[in-house]
Design a protein around this motif. Structure first.
Motif, PDB file in Angstrom:
ATOM      1  N   LEU A   1       5.152 -12.465   2.409  1.00 46.65           N
ATOM      2  CA  LEU A   1       3.621 -12.830   2.249  1.00 46.65           C
ATOM      3  C   LEU A   1       3.343 -13.817   2.977  1.00 46.65           C
ATOM      4  O   LEU A   1       2.000 -13.736   3.641  1.00 46.65           O
ATOM      5  CB  LEU A   1       3.938 -13.719   0.750  1.00 46.65           C
ATOM      6  N   GLN A   2       3.965 -14.685   3.770  1.00 47.14           N
ATOM      7  CA  GLN A   2       3.611 -15.795   4.552  1.00 47.14           C
ATOM      8  C   GLN A   2       3.187 -14.813   6.142  1.00 47.14           C
ATOM      9  O   GLN A   2       2.087 -15.652   6.798  1.00 47.14           O
ATOM     10  CB  GLN A   2       4.724 -16.606   4.959  1.00 47.14           C
ATOM     11  N   VAL A   3       3.924 -14.040   6.529  1.00 49.27           N
ATOM     12  CA  VAL A   3       3.569 -13.403   7.847  1.00 49.27           C
ATOM     13  C   VAL A   3       2.777 -12.059   7.781  1.00 49.27           C
ATOM     14  O   VAL A   3       1.713 -12.086   8.447  1.00 49.27           O
ATOM     15  CB  VAL A   3       4.977 -13.027   8.451  1.00 49.27           C
ATOM     16  N   ASP A   4       2.812 -11.204   6.723  1.00 43.88           N
ATOM     17  CA  ASP A   4       2.098  -9.924   6.775  1.00 43.88           C
ATOM     18  C   ASP A   4       0.826 -10.172   5.937  1.00 43.88           C
ATOM     19  O   ASP A   4      -0.068  -9.334   6.296  1.00 43.88           O
ATOM     20  CB  ASP A   4       2.853  -8.749   6.232  1.00 43.88           C
ATOM     21  N   ALA A   5       0.781 -11.098   5.232  1.00 45.40           N
ATOM     22  CA  ALA A   5      -0.564 -11.472   4.403  1.00 45.40           C
ATOM     23  C   ALA A   5      -1.315 -12.808   4.976  1.00 45.40           C
ATOM     24  O   ALA A   5      -2.393 -12.675   5.715  1.00 45.40           O
ATOM     25  CB  ALA A   5      -0.302 -11.618   3.019  1.00 45.40           C
TER      26      ALA A   5
ATOM     27  N   VAL B   1       3.456  -4.197  -0.211  1.00 48.73           N
ATOM     28  CA  VAL B   1       2.136  -5.040  -0.805  1.00 48.73           C
ATOM     29  C   VAL B   1       1.447  -5.940  -0.145  1.00 48.73           C
ATOM     30  O   VAL B   1       0.242  -5.949   0.150  1.00 48.73           O
ATOM     31  CB  VAL B   1       2.737  -5.423  -2.151  1.00 48.73           C
ATOM     32  N   TRP B   2       2.276  -6.920   0.537  1.00 52.70           N
ATOM     33  CA  TRP B   2       1.660  -7.823   1.387  1.00 52.70           C
ATOM     34  C   TRP B   2       0.961  -7.320   2.775  1.00 52.70           C
ATOM     35  O   TRP B   2       0.001  -7.650   3.209  1.00 52.70           O
ATOM     36  CB  TRP B   2       2.440  -8.986   1.584  1.00 52.70           C
TER      37      TRP B   2
ATOM     38  N   GLU C   1      -4.341  -6.103   5.290  1.00 49.71           N
ATOM     39  CA  GLU C   1      -5.120  -4.773   5.944  1.00 49.71           C
ATOM     40  C   GLU C   1      -6.648  -5.243   5.145  1.00 49.71           C
ATOM     41  O   GLU C   1      -7.519  -4.964   5.921  1.00 49.71           O
ATOM     42  CB  GLU C   1      -4.347  -3.485   5.578  1.00 49.71           C
ATOM     43  N   ARG C   2      -6.400  -5.397   4.022  1.00 49.69           N
ATOM     44  CA  ARG C   2      -7.798  -5.547   3.251  1.00 49.69           C
ATOM     45  C   ARG C   2      -8.644  -6.844   3.730  1.00 49.69           C
ATOM     46  O   ARG C   2      -9.799  -6.558   3.881  1.00 49.69           O
ATOM     47  CB  ARG C   2      -7.444  -5.836   1.746  1.00 49.69           C
ATOM     48  N   TRP C   3      -7.744  -7.995   4.168  1.00 50.87           N
ATOM     49  CA  TRP C   3      -8.554  -8.922   4.521  1.00 50.87           C
ATOM     50  C   TRP C   3      -9.300  -8.506   5.869  1.00 50.87           C
ATOM     51  O   TRP C   3     -10.565  -8.979   6.112  1.00 50.87           O
ATOM     52  CB  TRP C   3      -7.575 -10.133   4.660  1.00 50.87           C
ATOM     53  N   LEU C   4      -8.536  -7.646   6.644  1.00 53.35           N
ATOM     54  CA  LEU C   4      -9.130  -7.610   8.026  1.00 53.35           C
ATOM     55  C   LEU C   4     -10.233  -6.506   7.898  1.00 53.35           C
ATOM     56  O   LEU C   4     -11.242  -6.581   8.530  1.00 53.35           O
ATOM     57  CB  LEU C   4      -7.870  -6.845   8.861  1.00 53.35           C
ATOM     58  N   GLU C   5     -10.357  -5.544   6.714  1.00 55.07           N
ATOM     59  CA  GLU C   5     -11.150  -4.859   6.383  1.00 55.07           C
ATOM     60  C   GLU C   5     -12.390  -5.454   6.103  1.00 55.07           C
ATOM     61  O   GLU C   5     -13.811  -5.005   6.325  1.00 55.07           O
ATOM     62  CB  GLU C   5     -10.711  -3.727   5.491  1.00 55.07           C
ATOM     63  N   GLN C   6     -12.123  -6.541   5.174  1.00 52.23           N
ATOM     64  CA  GLN C   6     -13.400  -7.281   4.682  1.00 52.23           C
ATOM     65  C   GLN C   6     -13.887  -8.267   5.490  1.00 52.23           C
ATOM     66  O   GLN C   6     -14.867  -9.127   5.415  1.00 52.23           O
ATOM     67  CB  GLN C   6     -13.030  -7.880   3.553  1.00 52.23           C
TER      68      GLN C   6
END
Length: 228
Positions: A83-87, A128-129, A134-139
């Protein structure tokens, strides 16, 4: 171009740095304060910082033309690591890019990102994270490419026999790929305008070397050819 690479001391990250240097880029290799520096970082500018240090991260990206995010959570008893690193770690890097005007980002993610029912999720819901990052980067509004490799392999002795398997998102569920090929695809993505806004899944398979005079049994596949 001055290229920043985070997670540069990792097994994929240092190969990204090495490939970038070989292609003539200047490289700013961003590593954690306590990381050991592999030989592959020779020739790069090394910056040590914690991703949670927003000011230091922003300053490290200043003047860079692009960023390759090769950070990833390591196996640990701390299940909050993914969660901390990948998100959140990806989110911080996005924010730093926007703060200093870095528009081009390549993110090294993972095959099956976002898939809930997968054994890798026993390690802190890592897939999941990764998908959330990825989603945050897409947005983000940034010019991004997400590279999702399969299982990562260290060996490089048979790279000439490896044939890249490229697909769009959620098409491949298994398979593996040498880390060196992942690094090469990341650099290819930076050079190919058609990769912007794409999620690309990559694995590879080894093909037998064709006997002399028989030609090549399986022609190489490139990211550029797949995107054409």
């Amino acid at each position: 171009m001055l290229l920043a690479v985070t997670g540069a001391s990792g097994k994929t990250g240092w190969r990204v740095v090495q490939e970038a240097l070989q292609r003539g880029h200047q490289v700013r290799a961003i590593v954690r304060p306590g990381s050991s520096l592999p030989e592959g970082l020779s020739g790069a500018e090394v910056v040590r910082l914690q991703l949670g240090d927003r000011a230091a991260l922003t300053e490290a990206l200043r003047g860079c033309g692009a960023l390759v995010i090769a950070t990833g959570a390591r196996p640990s008893v701390d299940l909050s690591g993914p969660l901390q690193v990948d998100a959140f770690g990806v989110q911080r890097q996005i924010e730093a890019c926007r703060a200093v005007g870095v528009q081009r980002v390549v993110l090294v993610s993972s095959l099956c990102a976002g898939l809930w029912r997968h054994p890798l999720n026993l390690f802190g819901l890592i897939l999941v994270w990764k998908r959330l990052g990825e989603r945050w980067l897409e947005q983000s509004g940034l010019a991004f490419t997400v590279v999702r490799p399969g299982g990562l392999k260290e060996q490089e002795h048979d790279l000439d026999l490896q044939r890249l398997q490229v697909s769009g998102p959620d098409q491949q569920r298994d398979g593996s790929i040498p880390r060196r090929l992942v690094a090469q695809v990341c650099l290819d993505a930076l050079e190919i305008p058609a990769s912007v806004g794409r999620i690309v899944e990559i694995t590879s398979r080894s093909v037998p070397e064709a006997p002399a005079g028989d030609g090549e049994s399986a022609p190489p596949v490139s990211l550029e050819a797949w995107l054409a």
